[in-house]
Write an enzyme that holds these catalytic residues in place. Structure first.
Site, PDB file in Angstrom:
ATOM      1  CG  HIS C 105     -32.812   3.538 -45.475  1.00 16.81           C
ATOM      2  ND1 HIS C 105     -32.930   3.549 -44.109  1.00 16.81           N
ATOM      3  CD2 HIS C 105     -31.561   3.034 -45.739  1.00 16.81           C
ATOM      4  CE1 HIS C 105     -31.810   3.068 -43.567  1.00 16.81           C
ATOM      5  NE2 HIS C 105     -30.976   2.751 -44.533  1.00 16.81           N
TER       6      HIS C 105
ATOM      7  CE1 TYR D  50     -20.246   1.758 -53.018  1.00 16.64           C
ATOM      8  CE2 TYR D  50     -20.828   0.630 -50.984  1.00 16.64           C
ATOM      9  CZ  TYR D  50     -20.068   0.706 -52.130  1.00 16.64           C
ATOM     10  OH  TYR D  50     -19.136  -0.269 -52.391  1.00 16.64           O
ATOM     11  CD  GLU D  51     -28.815   2.232 -47.850  1.00 20.27           C
ATOM     12  OE1 GLU D  51     -29.706   1.745 -48.558  1.00 20.27           O
ATOM     13  OE2 GLU D  51     -28.597   1.844 -46.694  1.00 20.27           O
ATOM     14  CB  SER D  52     -24.104   7.125 -47.841  1.00 22.48           C
ATOM     15  OG  SER D  52     -23.167   6.685 -48.805  1.00 22.48           O
ATOM     16  N   GLY D  53     -25.558   8.321 -50.740  1.00 22.56           N
ATOM     17  CA  GLY D  53     -25.624   9.437 -51.673  1.00 22.56           C
ATOM     18  C   GLY D  53     -24.442   9.534 -52.622  1.00 22.56           C
TER      19      GLY D  53
END
Lengths: 256, 288, 288, 256
Positions: C105, D50-53
């Site tokens: 990612h 969370y890696e979604s931001g």
């Protein structure tokens, strides 16, 4: 015909160089006046970008700095300065950049750093700011500057920002693929680069200016195009819009 | 390591030490002038000052003798002219010699970005055909390992302390920036310690948009409530840029004596409370 | 070169050619599913598909035979399990062989950032001690010219076309994203052409915050009004993620025949209007 | 005492490893349950990312994906994914990362890429996603995984993400300065790395589990600490909060 001064002539001429679909990186001072004049006359949809991060700004008065609140309030969007320089300027999204200079040579290389030696300057100027990358990343560059022998010199003291380098293909040798300074607009004339050698050639002279006036105000040997045009004079409408803009601006800046 | 609410005096005393590398940011907007005054009052010395546009705030710190080195990319008073104290230091070593490290805006912006991103350097398309690389050894070039393209590299900015001004903190110490946000968030994330002066402390941020420009309290060291603390710069939504004072600065700073008088009167005999006054004046004028 | 308003059919026909490199982005949120269906309907072939999380949208395109190559960093159905069509392509070359280029990612996010920033490559602290560099020649390492630190480099992502979904366009074609904004803005800025499907077209953006995540109309190629166009992904402020359908997909995609049946029924005999239906169902349920 | 199953034991044990001032990079599945359980019990101020931001999110139900709308709606702030990986993860702002795996070796190296040969896989797994950089950029890593001989292997088929490499100082040889996998929490026990060699050692065994159970479920030669603790059982409160969370989550995900 309305009377106008040489600064107005220069500003109107610069404004006319802009197109309705241009995306323009605007510096403070004359470029800002020219870009907003264009927006308020023939180029209503022009996108004005200030390096403070404001995109598509439509200020009612000219900003004093490149980051006055008016720029943000009237912008379509305001992005971080990191993003402005990375995605928008370096990302190749800007069609025209406006630059001025303290010193300029005939290949459009500019100096805004020092007069004299860098380590022992006669005059310490503000420095490059955004200019070194504006000069290479914008689709093309319009230079705007009042002519004088001190400013238009054979050799600049410091190359803050690249124009055509040593001329010819020199600009491309730095890996630069953009067009470079395609137009130099002064208070006396318009110059454009020679198609091969890239030194500036006078292509249009402002009304009432003589060739000798230009030669007297230029530190390099001036070259004139075979056919030199006469620069169209400002229209009454352009002058009115420009003067109103300056009047609003002065009132706003003094009134605080 | 959650943000502490402090007085301006304590924040500067705690976070800024002699010899530190300090980045005070704010791109025209939100310049932390009150914090600058406090650094001068506390007579911090030998600072390395980093800022894209040194501007009036560093003209003051340099003229007051706080700085030994300046890292910058454009050193003027925007729309007005020279920074006279900066020029006097470079040209005449007054009040002391000033070492300079000069970059372009693109380089500085990328260097802040790299600092925030934990990288040792920033890589960008810059300085092509420009002369600064000749005089600044902190500009190097590398090759893209895929295309061979020549790219500029500068060291990441990793200050000891970042000092910025923001519109709001909530009671937990989370910070909100709005308007021209410059490189402030990057400067704070790149620094070991940070001081955020704010216009206002609010109960919560429930009405703030999802993607606002913010810093969580655990990414900040000290939060200081200084209404008007950016004056004569401005705070969008609070007060406007005092363009008249930027013009007046030209005369104040032109002369060493008038500068020192100004310093005595407004800095050494002043304090953060003074920053509320012009703000009130502007309000009352607007209401008049 | 200002954005054109188009039908979905025209936008895909105009912007996407066989053999193109296409990035359809949206990190869980705002995935352009309606546009994906249109690409399948128009039987585009030999596409190189780029996406951090290939997800159901690329499971569909790969299963339908549109792709010759996939560039990705996480290929699962989040919280559910495998992407069966992706696995069938990799493990069994059905319906055709699929070349893969696999990253992390961090690498993909940096590569989009580099693409948007006009750089040939992204430089980051990545892949340290990881094995992907052994199998992916597009991962290289360079040295920081200042510290000597070893840094990973990957080529910038510069797609022929980016396809994303957003909440709103105004009548000029400026675009607004809100909520989880992923890498959509970067994907569009990195691409030669872009298609933006939107939930809604509004008269103006006067009430939008200063620092919203936006794209100006001159940075966009085609704007298409497709309400519900992200379903079963979601559009913050419009409709929720259809988690039940993500779970149901596991069974639909597990088997080639059931996948093909689904494709016939919902894609080849469907159209963008179908995306409004689940949206209305969700609304009527919420109102019930 | 309330009855609990081994997944609940593992989740509660993982939750207890988190501190109130941690900034935690949360993956989907068990890590998400453990992190939110911690937040809803002893660590109310924990920052979940969370890696979604989404930064500082406080979801009422567990997300199915790492980007459900609930995460954004309850977050302090939501940033682009590029910024999440650049400023927050790579920038060293995260104190704890949670990772699981398909295969794990005794040095905490993990495989989530393929079973078998990379170019000719027996099973193609989802891949690394955020893990390769989570593993090296977070202050420390908690590994959470159900034990089995297939999962806990002597040699993993592919090193998706670095743990302690070949052990000893090998991790540092890659220029990595973070702590690495400081804790491995399974359904049977807790393991911690040997102070010098860095292979995992059983330091705490869950109640009702025997040493032989652990040995039977581990593909490498299991080592036990001189003093092995008994893992404290979940409290009634923790179990209640966890079960309520799962019940809310199931209702929300099925109800659509």
């Amino acid at each position: 015909m309305t009377d106008y001064n040489s600064t107005e002539m220069m500003t109107v001429t610069a404004a006319r160089a802009l197109k309705n679909d241009d995306v323009c990186f605007v510096g403070i001072g004359m470029p800002s006046a020219a870009c907003n004049l264009a927006r308020l006359t023939h180029a209503p949809d022009i996108t004005l970008i200030y390096e403070s991060g404001t995109i598509g700004t439509k200020p009612d008065v000219l900003p004093l700095s490149i980051g006055d609140g008016e720029l943000c309030e009237t912008a379509m969007n305001t992005v971080p300065v990191t993003e402005m320089f990375r995605y928008w300027l370096q990302g190749g999204k800007i069609s025209v950049g406006f630059l001025g200079a303290a010193q300029l040579d005939k290949f459009g290389n500019i100096n805004t750093t020092v007069i004299g030696d860098y380590d022992n300057p006669k005059v310490r100027l503000p420095g490059g700011g955004g200019a070194p990358e504006i000069a290479t990343s914008c689709g093309e560059i319009f230079l705007v500057m009042k002519q004088s022998k001190r400013g238009f010199v054979e050799k600049i003291d410091f190359v803050t920002s690249l124009g055509y380098g040593k001329g010819g293909d020199d600009r491309a040798s730095y890996g630069v693929t953009t067009k470079g300074p395609s137009r130099l607009i002064t208070d006396l004339c318009i110059m454009e680069p020679h198609p091969a050698d890239r030194h500036f050639i006078v292509t249009s002279i402002h009304p009432g200016v003589s060739r000798d006036d230009i030669i007297a105000a230029t530190g390099w040997q001036v070259e004139f195009a075979d056919k030199v045009a006469e620069t169209p004079v400002p229209s009454a409408h352009e002058l009115q819009v420009l003067r109103d803009l300056h009047a609003r601006t002065n009132a706003a800046h003094e009134g605080q | 390591m959650v943000a502490q609410f402090m007085s301006l005096k304590d924040a500067i005393a705690t976070c800024v030490q002699d010899g530190d590398t300090v980045a005070m940011e704010g791109f025209t907007h939100l310049i932390p002038h009150a914090a600058g005054h406090e650094i001068i009052r506390q007579k911090k010395r030998d600072l390395t000052l980093i800022r894209m546009t040194p501007d009036m705030i560093y003209d003051q710190l340099i003229g007051a003798g706080c700085a030994k080195k300046l890292v910058f990319s454009w050193g003027g008073n925007p729309g007005v002219g020279s920074l006279h104290r900066l020029r006097d230091a470079i040209e005449n070593s007054w009040p002391r010699a000033l070492e300079i490290e000069e970059h372009s805006h693109a380089a500085m912006a990328n260097a802040y970005d790299a600092g925030a991103a934990g990288l040792p350097c920033a890589v960008f398309k810059g300085y092509r055909g420009a002369e600064l690389p000749r005089v600044n050894p902190n500009i190097k070039f590398i090759e893209c390992p895929f295309t061979g393209e020549r790219l500029a590299a500068v060291p990441a900015i990793r200050p000891d302390v970042a000092v910025v001004h923001a519109q709001k903190a909530n009671r937990k110490g989370d910070i909100l920036f709005e308007g021209i946000v410059g490189v402030q968030k990057e400067a704070v994330l790149a620094a070991r310690k940070s001081i955020i002066t704010v216009e206002e402390i609010v109960d919560d941020f429930n009405d703030v948009p999802f993607n606002a420009v913010m810093l969580p309290n655990w990414a900040v060291t000290a939060v200081v409530h200084v209404p008007g603390g950016a004056h004569p710069s401005y705070a969008q939504g609070y007060y406007k840029r005092d363009n008249a004072f930027y013009k007046a600065w030209d005369n104040i700073a032109k002369d060493r004596d008038s500068f020192n008088n100004w310093l005595d009167q407004h800095v050494f005999n002043g304090g953060p409370k003074d920053f509320e006054a012009p703000l009130k004046a502007q309000h009352s004028k607007a209401e008049a």
